[in-house]
Design an enzyme around this catalytic site. Structure first.
Site, short mmCIF file in Angstrom:
data_model
loop_
_atom_site.label_atom_id
_atom_site.label_comp_id
_atom_site.label_asym_id
_atom_site.label_seq_id
_atom_site.Cartn_x
_atom_site.Cartn_y
_atom_site.Cartn_z
N ASP A 38 0.77 -1.30 -0.02
CA ASP A 38 0.11 -0.01 -0.17
C ASP A 38 0.81 1.27 0.11
OD1 ASP A 38 -2.28 -1.77 0.13
OD2 ASP A 38 -1.95 -1.70 2.30
N LYS B 137 2.34 2.37 -5.19
CA LYS B 137 3.06 1.91 -6.02
C LYS B 137 2.21 2.22 -7.53
CE LYS B 137 3.49 -2.32 -4.35
NZ LYS B 137 3.06 -2.09 -2.98
N ASN C 131 -4.65 -10.09 -4.28
CA ASN C 131 -4.36 -9.43 -3.06
C ASN C 131 -3.83 -8.01 -3.09
OD1 ASN C 131 -1.94 -10.50 -4.14
ND2 ASN C 131 -1.25 -11.35 -2.06
N GLY D 132 -3.95 -4.26 -4.46
CA GLY D 132 -4.85 -3.40 -5.16
C GLY D 132 -4.16 -2.09 -5.34
N HIS D 133 -4.12 -1.93 -6.76
CA HIS D 133 -3.32 -0.66 -6.97
C HIS D 133 -4.43 0.43 -7.70
CE1 HIS D 133 0.65 -2.83 -7.86
NE2 HIS D 133 0.31 -3.04 -6.64
N GLN E 162 2.87 -5.96 -3.20
CA GLN E 162 2.88 -5.92 -1.86
C GLN E 162 3.93 -5.14 -1.48
OE1 GLN E 162 1.97 -9.39 -3.29
NE2 GLN E 162 -0.05 -8.60 -2.83
N THR F 57 -8.20 -3.34 -1.40
CA THR F 57 -8.78 -4.63 -1.70
C THR F 57 -9.92 -5.00 -0.73
OG1 THR F 57 -6.53 -5.41 -2.65
CG2 THR F 57 -7.98 -6.96 -2.18
N GLY G 221 -11.05 -3.08 2.06
CA GLY G 221 -11.50 -1.86 2.74
C GLY G 221 -11.20 -1.85 4.14
N ARG H 69 -6.22 0.59 7.80
CA ARG H 69 -4.95 0.23 7.85
C ARG H 69 -4.10 0.84 9.39
NH1 ARG H 69 -4.19 2.47 1.93
NH2 ARG H 69 -4.84 0.75 0.88
N SER I 227 5.67 12.16 -4.33
CA SER I 227 4.27 12.42 -4.60
C SER I 227 3.26 13.30 -3.82
CB SER I 227 3.47 10.85 -4.83
OG SER I 227 2.06 10.91 -5.02
#
Ligand code: IMP
Length: 423
Positions: free
Chosen positions: A13, A16, A38, A40-41, A223, A299, A301, A304, A412
């Protein structure tokens, strides 16, 4: 750019997807080499906002070809949904998306086993994404996998499925789960076969030629370093090799062909699922990081876990992956924090220790040592020039460079493609 690899430097996460989308504008090929859905980008561009789980993020650029390499495991239902969604947005896929016939398939029993293993482990569960990742990789390693090449050959698929169901139904029965029917699975997968077969093609010579012709190739890691099956915080890891070296086995590319290895790290740290997290903040600051950073899994929800940037872990990631440059993401999330901490190293019983000195229980005992820096209390969101950053933000970035000894190349400052500083 030549051959570049993008690797997550933390627990996934890291953002990437955004960096890959930005870099793939100049890429001839974007290749995934491990993991499955697994990952999610999240990519935001002129076509909309997308959470891609299997199709490499370069798909949006008209001249870029994308390859799902042999190290990736595929849930065909998810892949076909993604393909449909892209087609709806008028993204061309024919002669643009290639899938290795060596890819292993995530079968319905893998997903069931994933949740049954987690349930059996109770409070010691890994906190997986529930996508069948671990069970699929373990079948691959124990020669029980079913691959894309088997799917294409109806007879081979049927025979292999029969053997697997013989074994898997016994395990499912023992664990109190429902039995799976060969007829139903074959029916579903026949439908998948017709829809996917035009994309299945061995990409080895395509990649070899691209390297020979010095075309721009971007390898998309999924990952992160600390979820690596060997070097991560085992057993709170994923089933694949998430490190730079994974491109050799997972895409057939010799590592000495690499020109740039870009490590992606957030300006702070997050983790989903269970496992040690030395700089985790279980307080208001942690909550603020989660809210401001929108830290909920792309992926699953799941919220984190959040904490300050951990240089001890970042240094390990720099070393093991041999990063040649760093990309720092989500700097703008720190805009409103009056002070920012950075974990410079760990101690145990007053002595300096390293991440790699021990296992997960060791990591729960160590003490993270922090340096406190002044916050900038000014918006950096959307800034595209380094000179426009507030001085304390520049000092924070300098500190990261000095501690890791790796140059920061990208910063970023927001989720959109153009909210980025290139140094
Ligand atoms: P699995 O990969 O679904 O087996 O999950 C194993 C561990 O890796 C769990 O802690 C997951 O939360 C974590 N994980 C897997 N994929 C990702 C990802 O793309 N980002 C962050 N964590 C992930």
């Amino acid at each position: 750019m030549a051959l570049s690899v993008v690797i997550g430097a933390q627990w996934g996460d890291e953002g990437k997807g955004k960096i890959i989308d930005y870099l793939s504008a100049t890429s001839d090929y974007v290749i995934r080499f491990h993991g499955g859905n697994n990952a999610g980008h999240t990519v935001i561009n002129k076509f909309g906002k997308f959470a891609l789980h299997l199709v490499p993020s370069g798909i949006f650029h008209p001249k870029t070809k994308v390859i799902i390499g042999n190290g990736v495991i595929i849930d065909l239902q998810v892949l076909l949904e993604e393909i449909e969604m892209l087609k709806k947005c008028k993204i061309k896929l024919e002669n643009k998306l290639f899938i290795s016939p060596r890819c292993h398939l995530i079968m319905p029993y893998h997903k069931l086993l994933d949740s049954l293993y987690e349930k059996a482990k109770g409070k010691n569960k890994t906190g997986t994404t529930g996508r069948g990742i671990g069970p699929t990789y373990s079948d691959k390693v124990s020669y029980n996998g079913i691959r894309m090449v088997d799917l294409i050959d109806r007879k081979s698929f049927s025979e292999k499925l029969k053997v697997q169901l013989l074994i898997k139904n016994k395990i499912l029965k023992t664990l109190g789960a429902k039995q799976l029917s060969q007829k139903n699975i074959e029916k579903i997968f026949s439908n998948y076969r017709e829809k996917i077969k035009s994309h299945v093609r061995e990409p080895f010579s395509l990649i070899q030629n691209a390297i020979k012709n010095k075309q721009n190739i971007l390898l998309e890691g999924a990952q992160g370093t600390l979820l690596d099956n060997d070097w991560g915080t085992y057993p709170f890891v994923t089933g694949s090799t998430t490190l730079t070296g994974g491109i050799n086995a997972g895409a057939g590319i010799p590592v000495n062909k690499i020109d740039n290895i870009i490590g992606i790290t957030k300006a702070y740290t997050t983790r989903v699922g269970e496992g040690p997290f030395p700089t985790e903040l279980s307080n208001e600051v942690g909550k603020k990081l989660r809210t401001v950073g929108g830290e909920f899994g792309a992926t699953t929800g799941r919220p984190r876990r959040c904490g300050w940037l951990d240089i001890e872990l970042l240094k390990f990631a720099c070393y093991i992956n041999e990063f040649t440059q760093l990309a720092i993401t989500k700097l703008d999330v720190l805009d409103s924090f009056p002070e920012i901490k950075i974990c410079t190293h760990y101690t145990l019983g007053g002595k300096k220790v390293n991440y790699f000195d021990g296992d997960t229980s060791f990591l729960s005992k160590i003490k993270p040592i922090y340096k406190t820096l002044k916050g900038w209390n000014k918006p950096t969101k959307g800034i595209t020039k380094y000179k426009d950053l507030p001085l304390p933000a520049k000092q924070y970035l300098k500190e990261i460079e000095e501690l890791t000894k790796v140059k920061i190349k990208y910063i970023s400052t927001g989720p959109k493609r153009d909210e980025i500083i290139k140094i």
